[in-house]
Design a protein around this motif. Sequence first.
Motif, PDB file in Angstrom:
ATOM      1  N   ILE A  32     -14.712  -2.051 -42.168  1.00  0.00           N
ATOM      2  CA  ILE A  32     -13.892  -0.833 -42.108  1.00  0.00           C
ATOM      3  C   ILE A  32     -12.762  -1.004 -41.099  1.00  0.00           C
ATOM      4  CG2 ILE A  32     -13.942   1.611 -41.478  1.00  0.00           C
ATOM      5  CD1 ILE A  32     -16.449   1.898 -43.000  1.00  0.00           C
ATOM      6  N   LEU A  33     -13.051  -1.719 -40.005  1.00  0.00           N
ATOM      7  CA  LEU A  33     -11.980  -1.972 -39.030  1.00  0.00           C
ATOM      8  C   LEU A  33     -10.833  -2.744 -39.677  1.00  0.00           C
ATOM      9  CD1 LEU A  33     -10.932  -1.825 -36.139  1.00  0.00           C
ATOM     10  CD2 LEU A  33     -12.062  -3.996 -35.694  1.00  0.00           C
ATOM     11  N   PHE A  34     -11.184  -3.796 -40.421  1.00  0.00           N
ATOM     12  CA  PHE A  34     -10.137  -4.603 -41.065  1.00  0.00           C
ATOM     13  C   PHE A  34      -9.377  -3.787 -42.102  1.00  0.00           C
ATOM     14  CE2 PHE A  34     -12.549  -8.655 -39.865  1.00  0.00           C
ATOM     15  CZ  PHE A  34     -11.762  -8.805 -38.736  1.00  0.00           C
ATOM     16  N   SER A  35     -10.098  -2.997 -42.888  1.00  0.00           N
ATOM     17  CA  SER A  35      -9.367  -2.246 -43.915  1.00  0.00           C
ATOM     18  C   SER A  35      -8.499  -1.173 -43.260  1.00  0.00           C
ATOM     19  CB  SER A  35     -10.310  -1.678 -44.973  1.00  0.00           C
ATOM     20  OG  SER A  35     -10.914  -0.510 -44.529  1.00  0.00           O
ATOM     21  N   THR A  36      -8.946  -0.635 -42.105  1.00  0.00           N
ATOM     22  CA  THR A  36      -8.109   0.318 -41.377  1.00  0.00           C
ATOM     23  C   THR A  36      -6.811  -0.337 -40.925  1.00  0.00           C
ATOM     24  OG1 THR A  36     -10.057   1.503 -40.587  1.00  0.00           O
ATOM     25  CG2 THR A  36      -8.016   1.838 -39.365  1.00  0.00           C
ATOM     26  N   LEU A  37      -6.940  -1.540 -40.354  1.00  0.00           N
ATOM     27  CA  LEU A  37      -5.739  -2.239 -39.878  1.00  0.00           C
ATOM     28  C   LEU A  37      -4.835  -2.591 -41.056  1.00  0.00           C
ATOM     29  CD1 LEU A  37      -7.302  -4.505 -37.110  1.00  0.00           C
ATOM     30  CD2 LEU A  37      -6.125  -2.319 -36.853  1.00  0.00           C
ATOM     31  N   ARG A  38      -5.448  -2.939 -42.192  1.00  0.00           N
ATOM     32  CA  ARG A  38      -4.642  -3.278 -43.363  1.00  0.00           C
ATOM     33  C   ARG A  38      -3.885  -2.045 -43.856  1.00  0.00           C
ATOM     34  NH1 ARG A  38      -8.394  -4.424 -47.049  1.00  0.00           N
ATOM     35  NH2 ARG A  38      -8.009  -2.479 -48.142  1.00  0.00           N
ATOM     36  N   ILE A  39      -4.590  -0.919 -43.945  1.00  0.00           N
ATOM     37  CA  ILE A  39      -3.939   0.314 -44.403  1.00  0.00           C
ATOM     38  C   ILE A  39      -2.801   0.699 -43.453  1.00  0.00           C
ATOM     39  CG2 ILE A  39      -4.287   2.815 -44.649  1.00  0.00           C
ATOM     40  CD1 ILE A  39      -7.056   2.190 -45.792  1.00  0.00           C
ATOM     41  N   ALA A  40      -3.056   0.581 -42.137  1.00  0.00           N
ATOM     42  CA  ALA A  40      -2.024   0.926 -41.162  1.00  0.00           C
ATOM     43  C   ALA A  40      -0.814   0.004 -41.314  1.00  0.00           C
ATOM     44  CB  ALA A  40      -2.584   0.845 -39.746  1.00  0.00           C
ATOM     45  N   ALA A  41      -1.076  -1.297 -41.551  1.00  0.00           N
ATOM     46  CA  ALA A  41       0.027  -2.250 -41.679  1.00  0.00           C
ATOM     47  C   ALA A  41       0.841  -1.958 -42.937  1.00  0.00           C
ATOM     48  CB  ALA A  41      -0.523  -3.681 -41.725  1.00  0.00           C
ATOM     49  N   ILE A  42       0.167  -1.697 -44.057  1.00  0.00           N
ATOM     50  CA  ILE A  42       0.896  -1.398 -45.295  1.00  0.00           C
ATOM     51  C   ILE A  42       1.726  -0.127 -45.110  1.00  0.00           C
ATOM     52  CG2 ILE A  42       0.654  -0.768 -47.737  1.00  0.00           C
ATOM     53  CD1 ILE A  42      -1.904  -2.455 -47.798  1.00  0.00           C
ATOM     54  N   THR A  43       1.103   0.908 -44.508  1.00  0.00           N
ATOM     55  CA  THR A  43       1.817   2.157 -44.273  1.00  0.00           C
ATOM     56  C   THR A  43       3.082   1.908 -43.458  1.00  0.00           C
ATOM     57  OG1 THR A  43      -0.278   3.343 -44.268  1.00  0.00           O
ATOM     58  CG2 THR A  43       1.603   4.471 -43.301  1.00  0.00           C
ATOM     59  N   THR A  44       2.947   1.095 -42.404  1.00  0.00           N
ATOM     60  CA  THR A  44       4.089   0.823 -41.531  1.00  0.00           C
ATOM     61  C   THR A  44       5.211   0.125 -42.290  1.00  0.00           C
ATOM     62  OG1 THR A  44       2.518   0.586 -39.723  1.00  0.00           O
ATOM     63  CG2 THR A  44       4.751  -0.214 -39.339  1.00  0.00           C
ATOM     64  N   GLU A  81      -7.489   4.185 -52.177  1.00  0.00           N
ATOM     65  CA  GLU A  81      -6.742   3.692 -51.012  1.00  0.00           C
ATOM     66  C   GLU A  81      -5.240   3.956 -51.157  1.00  0.00           C
ATOM     67  OE1 GLU A  81      -8.042  -0.133 -49.231  1.00  0.00           O
ATOM     68  OE2 GLU A  81      -5.898  -0.564 -49.233  1.00  0.00           O
ATOM     69  N   THR A  82      -4.737   3.839 -52.388  1.00  0.00           N
ATOM     70  CA  THR A  82      -3.303   4.056 -52.599  1.00  0.00           C
ATOM     71  C   THR A  82      -2.892   5.476 -52.224  1.00  0.00           C
ATOM     72  OG1 THR A  82      -3.512   2.539 -54.445  1.00  0.00           O
ATOM     73  CG2 THR A  82      -1.445   3.725 -54.255  1.00  0.00           C
ATOM     74  N   THR A  83      -3.710   6.457 -52.605  1.00  0.00           N
ATOM     75  CA  THR A  83      -3.325   7.827 -52.264  1.00  0.00           C
ATOM     76  C   THR A  83      -3.459   8.086 -50.764  1.00  0.00           C
ATOM     77  OG1 THR A  83      -5.527   8.533 -52.994  1.00  0.00           O
ATOM     78  CG2 THR A  83      -3.695   8.909 -54.500  1.00  0.00           C
ATOM     79  N   VAL A  84      -4.389   7.395 -50.111  1.00  0.00           N
ATOM     80  CA  VAL A  84      -4.479   7.516 -48.653  1.00  0.00           C
ATOM     81  C   VAL A  84      -3.177   7.007 -48.027  1.00  0.00           C
ATOM     82  CG1 VAL A  84      -5.643   6.687 -46.577  1.00  0.00           C
ATOM     83  CG2 VAL A  84      -6.993   7.335 -48.561  1.00  0.00           C
ATOM     84  N   ILE A  85      -2.714   5.842 -48.495  1.00  0.00           N
ATOM     85  CA  ILE A  85      -1.473   5.277 -47.964  1.00  0.00           C
ATOM     86  C   ILE A  85      -0.291   6.190 -48.269  1.00  0.00           C
ATOM     87  CG2 ILE A  85       0.144   3.341 -48.191  1.00  0.00           C
ATOM     88  CD1 ILE A  85      -2.324   1.547 -48.601  1.00  0.00           C
ATOM     89  N   LEU A  86      -0.279   6.733 -49.477  1.00  0.00           N
ATOM     90  CA  LEU A  86       0.778   7.661 -49.864  1.00  0.00           C
ATOM     91  C   LEU A  86       0.842   8.854 -48.902  1.00  0.00           C
ATOM     92  CD1 LEU A  86       2.783   8.206 -52.309  1.00  0.00           C
ATOM     93  CD2 LEU A  86       1.013   9.725 -53.163  1.00  0.00           C
ATOM     94  N   GLY A  87      -0.325   9.443 -48.639  1.00  0.00           N
ATOM     95  CA  GLY A  87      -0.385  10.582 -47.722  1.00  0.00           C
ATOM     96  C   GLY A  87       0.090  10.201 -46.329  1.00  0.00           C
ATOM     97  N   LEU A  88      -0.317   9.025 -45.869  1.00  0.00           N
ATOM     98  CA  LEU A  88       0.086   8.580 -44.531  1.00  0.00           C
ATOM     99  C   LEU A  88       1.593   8.342 -44.470  1.00  0.00           C
ATOM    100  CD1 LEU A  88      -2.830   6.142 -43.639  1.00  0.00           C
ATOM    101  CD2 LEU A  88      -2.297   8.316 -42.534  1.00  0.00           C
ATOM    102  N   VAL A  89       2.143   7.726 -45.510  1.00  0.00           N
ATOM    103  CA  VAL A  89       3.590   7.473 -45.524  1.00  0.00           C
ATOM    104  C   VAL A  89       4.339   8.800 -45.481  1.00  0.00           C
ATOM    105  CG1 VAL A  89       5.505   6.645 -46.945  1.00  0.00           C
ATOM    106  CG2 VAL A  89       3.478   5.238 -46.667  1.00  0.00           C
TER     107      VAL A  89
END
Lengths: 288, 261
Positions: A68-80, A153-161
């Motif tokens: 979960i830590l790695f996927s969190t960092l991945r999601i944060a990186a993609i969002t950025t 995961e895509t919608t999570v990233i969408l919301g974060l963006v």
Amino acid sequence: MGIEARERRQPWILLAPALTSVTLLLFVPLAFIVVYSFWLRTATGADQVGFYLDNWQEALGDPFYRDILFSTLRIAAITTVVCAVMGYPAAYFIARSRGNKAILLLMLMLPFWISYIIRTMSWINILGVSGALNWLLQTLGIINEPIQMLYNETTVILGLVHFLLPFMILNVYVALEGIDISLEDAACSLGSTRWQSFLEVTLPLSLPGLAAGGLLCFVLSAGTYITPLVLGGPRDAMFANLVFEAVITQLNWPLGSALSLMLLAILGGLVLIYNHFLGMGQLMKGLG
Amino acid sequence: MGWLLIRGWALLVYIFMFLPVAVVVMLSFNASQFGSFPMTGFSFHWFVELANNDAILRAFETSILLGSLTALVSTMLGVLASLALIRYRVPGSNLISTILIAPILVPEVVLAVALLLFLNALSLNKSFLLLLMGHVIFTMPFVILVVQARLVGIRRDYEEAAISLGAHPIQAFFQITLPLLAPAVFAGMLFAFTISFDDITGTLFWKPGGVETVPTQIFAMLRNSISPEINALGTVMIFLTVGLPLLGMAVARRMALQRGS
């Protein structure tokens, strides 16, 4: 008491309430959870005081937490990255626009002020089974049955963006505004194309703003647990969700302390690295 | 050509930012029974439902009370600290600034956990007071940033002139500095209120059972299913959170203009 002594004491009197609050409500609690993370929560729900490494072994060693830590960092990186790609041209447009910049900026700030939870849930209206997109596709006859586009995961990233994009645009805009426009003209008059002068003059000069925006996007998205709860599925938990689970649901506070400190170490480390190379000035400019 | 592309891109970004919000507002006026697409007619039905929902009204009361108290306390702390940092040469002022900004450099989840567990160890359970302390600590840095930015523009000469003309320093502060500061103080309070009103990350950790703020109430409602009532509530929130700062900016500008003339 002389005037000078008074002059010297006055600022400390003014600072005392704020400094005391930050100390008592942030630094002491942080120190406390460092200690707390070595205690044990027993089956009866009582805390066993001592020096146990169990929580840290679990937090650092359990592959569940690590994944979960790695996927969190991945999601944060993609969002950025998405924020940077979407935000940079928009910021450039505002900074170089001959129109009313104040209005353009204000329009960007409007969604910024709208409640985070409202903006997050608003995507359900668009992507949900009975949302706008499904309705549109069905009306156009492209699909017969509504499709589930949400809760991944895509919608999570969408919301974060959607949540973080204004931070990026604002920081890049502040940096671009600080660049003398005649530099670009000078490069052009010396024979470079517009594109070249952008790549070799403007872009490098705006990098501090891009970095500040990037840091904010990364740190804020890596620390969120609301967006995955609203727009993610059961398997899209991020690291902060683990903290929330441990502290609020399982009431395992020592473990929650250890997990929080892990998150703090990673994200705080990033802030420190940023501070070392670029200083806090740029970040404060964008925030203020 | 390149500029056209950038313009088109920026337009798309603006649409991306506004579209979901526009859909919320649109659906809140939807007459249909489920409040989802398609729009079947225009109706205030969902706002009436909202006004009759006790839980939501209570959440509003809590949020407004919490936001107001937060704004008051954190602005007081923030303005004093900003005065010290801008008006005096304080040794180590860089370090002090960083310390005061620290609550927003620490991820909010971590701040929330640390404060909750620490105060719990002091036998201070989840309560309104805990919520208030939490909100004060993470809004204060924003107040300091906003107030400092405005304070830099206010010269100290006026205050010194008053003192050299015989005013007591305290008198000079209240009659000269404070009125000049008013727009900054006002902006800081509004900022703190808005952030507190909108917060959910920390609030979910700190709130006692049974107490809901507007964002946590929305969150709880989302767990069931999205009803048009939520969209109506969203519309109210949008007008509140967008309307208030716009109003604040207008007032601050007005005050500044009056002073300038």
